[in-house]
Design a protein around this motif. Structure first.
Motif, mmCIF file in Angstrom:
data_model
loop_
_atom_site.group_PDB
_atom_site.id
_atom_site.type_symbol
_atom_site.label_atom_id
_atom_site.label_comp_id
_atom_site.label_asym_id
_atom_site.label_seq_id
_atom_site.Cartn_x
_atom_site.Cartn_y
_atom_site.Cartn_z
ATOM 1 N N LEU A 94 0.828 -1.211 0.000
ATOM 2 C CA LEU A 94 0.000 0.000 0.000
ATOM 3 C C LEU A 94 0.864 1.263 0.000
ATOM 4 O O LEU A 94 0.575 2.240 -0.679
ATOM 5 N N HIS A 95 1.950 1.232 0.761
ATOM 6 C CA HIS A 95 2.796 2.416 0.894
ATOM 7 C C HIS A 95 3.631 2.664 -0.359
ATOM 8 O O HIS A 95 3.681 3.784 -0.870
ATOM 9 N N TYR A 96 4.275 1.611 -0.872
ATOM 10 C CA TYR A 96 5.209 1.801 -1.977
ATOM 11 C C TYR A 96 4.596 1.609 -3.363
ATOM 12 O O TYR A 96 5.025 2.250 -4.314
ATOM 13 N N LEU A 97 3.625 0.737 -3.472
ATOM 14 C CA LEU A 97 3.041 0.489 -4.785
ATOM 15 C C LEU A 97 1.840 1.384 -5.068
ATOM 16 O O LEU A 97 1.536 1.678 -6.214
ATOM 17 N N PHE A 98 1.126 1.790 -3.996
ATOM 18 C CA PHE A 98 -0.046 2.641 -4.178
ATOM 19 C C PHE A 98 0.147 4.042 -3.607
ATOM 20 O O PHE A 98 -0.783 4.821 -3.563
ATOM 21 N N ASP A 99 1.349 4.322 -3.157
ATOM 22 C CA ASP A 99 1.693 5.649 -2.635
ATOM 23 C C ASP A 99 0.742 6.139 -1.546
ATOM 24 O O ASP A 99 0.408 7.323 -1.500
ATOM 25 N N GLN A 100 0.292 5.236 -0.700
ATOM 26 C CA GLN A 100 -0.597 5.643 0.390
ATOM 27 C C GLN A 100 0.235 6.077 1.587
ATOM 28 O O GLN A 100 1.285 5.501 1.883
ATOM 29 N N SER A 101 -0.275 7.078 2.275
ATOM 30 C CA SER A 101 0.403 7.557 3.484
ATOM 31 C C SER A 101 0.157 6.570 4.619
ATOM 32 O O SER A 101 -0.733 5.709 4.548
ATOM 33 N N VAL A 102 0.936 6.731 5.669
ATOM 34 C CA VAL A 102 0.777 5.883 6.852
ATOM 35 C C VAL A 102 -0.628 6.044 7.417
ATOM 36 O O VAL A 102 -1.286 5.064 7.793
ATOM 37 N N ALA A 103 -1.118 7.272 7.454
ATOM 38 C CA ALA A 103 -2.473 7.526 7.975
ATOM 39 C C ALA A 103 -3.531 6.839 7.106
ATOM 40 O O ALA A 103 -4.506 6.274 7.633
ATOM 41 N N ASP A 104 -3.355 6.875 5.786
ATOM 42 C CA ASP A 104 -4.314 6.215 4.889
ATOM 43 C C ASP A 104 -4.307 4.701 5.098
ATOM 44 O O ASP A 104 -5.354 4.054 5.091
ATOM 45 N N ILE A 105 -3.122 4.149 5.268
ATOM 46 C CA ILE A 105 -3.016 2.703 5.498
ATOM 47 C C ILE A 105 -3.682 2.336 6.820
ATOM 48 O O ILE A 105 -4.410 1.348 6.914
ATOM 49 N N ALA A 106 -3.470 3.157 7.828
ATOM 50 C CA ALA A 106 -4.099 2.902 9.141
ATOM 51 C C ALA A 106 -5.617 2.919 9.009
ATOM 52 O O ALA A 106 -6.308 2.047 9.557
ATOM 53 N N ALA A 107 -6.130 3.883 8.269
ATOM 54 C CA ALA A 107 -7.586 3.971 8.096
ATOM 55 C C ALA A 107 -8.109 2.762 7.323
ATOM 56 O O ALA A 107 -9.142 2.184 7.684
ATOM 57 N N GLU A 108 -7.408 2.360 6.259
ATOM 58 C CA GLU A 108 -7.866 1.238 5.446
ATOM 59 C C GLU A 108 -7.801 -0.089 6.188
ATOM 60 O O GLU A 108 -8.659 -0.950 6.011
ATOM 61 N N THR A 109 -6.794 -0.259 7.016
ATOM 62 C CA THR A 109 -6.618 -1.530 7.731
ATOM 63 C C THR A 109 -7.314 -1.542 9.087
ATOM 64 O O THR A 109 -7.338 -2.571 9.753
ATOM 65 N N GLY A 110 -7.848 -0.403 9.491
ATOM 66 C CA GLY A 110 -8.570 -0.341 10.761
ATOM 67 C C GLY A 110 -7.652 -0.450 11.968
ATOM 68 O O GLY A 110 -8.028 -1.012 13.000
ATOM 69 N N THR A 111 -6.461 0.082 11.843
ATOM 70 C CA THR A 111 -5.512 0.039 12.955
ATOM 71 C C THR A 111 -4.983 1.447 13.188
ATOM 72 O O THR A 111 -5.403 2.395 12.545
ATOM 73 N N ASN A 112 -4.042 1.589 14.107
ATOM 74 C CA ASN A 112 -3.522 2.926 14.380
ATOM 75 C C ASN A 112 -2.226 3.173 13.624
ATOM 76 O O ASN A 112 -1.591 2.253 13.103
ATOM 77 N N VAL A 113 -1.828 4.424 13.563
ATOM 78 C CA VAL A 113 -0.662 4.856 12.795
ATOM 79 C C VAL A 113 0.609 4.178 13.294
ATOM 80 O O VAL A 113 1.459 3.773 12.494
ATOM 81 N N ASN A 114 0.761 4.053 14.603
ATOM 82 C CA ASN A 114 1.983 3.449 15.150
ATOM 83 C C ASN A 114 2.121 1.982 14.738
ATOM 84 O O ASN A 114 3.223 1.506 14.486
ATOM 85 N N THR A 115 1.011 1.273 14.655
ATOM 86 C CA THR A 115 1.060 -0.123 14.212
ATOM 87 C C THR A 115 1.518 -0.190 12.761
ATOM 88 O O THR A 115 2.343 -1.031 12.404
ATOM 89 N N VAL A 116 1.001 0.709 11.927
ATOM 90 C CA VAL A 116 1.411 0.735 10.520
ATOM 91 C C VAL A 116 2.900 1.054 10.407
ATOM 92 O O VAL A 116 3.625 0.416 9.637
ATOM 93 N N LYS A 117 3.370 2.022 11.187
ATOM 94 C CA LYS A 117 4.798 2.352 11.169
ATOM 95 C C LYS A 117 5.629 1.136 11.555
ATOM 96 O O LYS A 117 6.679 0.873 10.966
ATOM 97 N N SER A 118 5.154 0.393 12.529
ATOM 98 C CA SER A 118 5.855 -0.819 12.967
ATOM 99 C C SER A 118 5.873 -1.859 11.847
ATOM 100 O O SER A 118 6.913 -2.476 11.576
ATOM 101 N N TRP A 119 4.732 -2.070 11.191
ATOM 102 C CA TRP A 119 4.673 -3.022 10.073
ATOM 103 C C TRP A 119 5.650 -2.622 8.969
ATOM 104 O O TRP A 119 6.338 -3.468 8.410
ATOM 105 N N LEU A 120 5.689 -1.320 8.668
ATOM 106 C CA LEU A 120 6.583 -0.851 7.607
ATOM 107 C C LEU A 120 8.052 -1.046 7.994
ATOM 108 O O LEU A 120 8.856 -1.519 7.186
ATOM 109 N N ALA A 121 8.393 -0.693 9.219
ATOM 110 C CA ALA A 121 9.790 -0.828 9.661
ATOM 111 C C ALA A 121 10.207 -2.297 9.668
ATOM 112 O O ALA A 121 11.267 -2.656 9.141
#
Length: 159
Positions: free
Chosen positions: A115-142
């Motif tokens: 979602l982040h690299y292929l669809f250029d979605q921001s961390v906040a957008d990914i959090a909203a789409e996956t129903g989780t919080n921003v910190n969890t998305v940052k952790s998944w990305l890292a």
């Protein structure tokens, strides 16, 4: 409009209408679809249809029109030239390597990276789409980037 009147009408005519639709189309699935659509339309207009001299003839007219519309649609599709498709080049070796590496990651990390690299979605957008919080998305990305680098042997081009 009473449900009992419509039910009696349906019970008394459904088999005949189905045979008519099948004889008209020669296709059982289409006959079933057209029969169902005709009864749905009859139900919507039941107050008016039940007063017709021959409500069953009205159903046959609906089925005939549905079949005619379908034949016209098929004729137009056959008459139209197929859209010209540009040949799609095969994926390059680097992309195939990346996809194979992504498949080895846990689903959450793979999804976040895609979602982040292929669809250029921001961390906040990914959090909203996956129903989780921003910190969890940052952790998944890292974690995903680290795992991807390990799988690729330090040759990761993601970043």
């Amino acid at each position: 409009m009473t449900v009992l009147d419509f039910e009696a009408f349906y019970q008394g005519s459904a088999q005949r209408l189905m045979r008519f639709a099948y004889g008209l189309t020669g296709d059982l699935a289409e006959a079933q679809d057209f029969t169902q659509e005709a009864y749905a339309r009859a139900w919507q207009r039941w107050r008016k249809v039940q007063r017709y001299d021959n409500p069953e003839a009205w159903l046959r007219l609906v089925v005939t029109r549905l079949a005619t519309d379908r034949w016209r649609w098929i004729g137009v599709r056959r008459a139209s030239p197929p859209p010209s498709a540009e040949p799609v080049p095969p994926p390059d070796e680097e992309l195939m390597t990346l996809v194979a590496a992504l498949k080895q990651l846990p689903l959450e990390q793979r999804r976040a990276l895609a979602l982040h690299y292929l669809f250029d979605q921001s961390v906040a957008d990914i959090a909203a789409e996956t129903g989780t919080n921003v910190n969890t998305v940052k952790s998944w990305l890292a974690r995903g980037r680290a795992n991807l680098a390990t799988v690729l042997g330090g040759r990761s081009h993601v970043g």
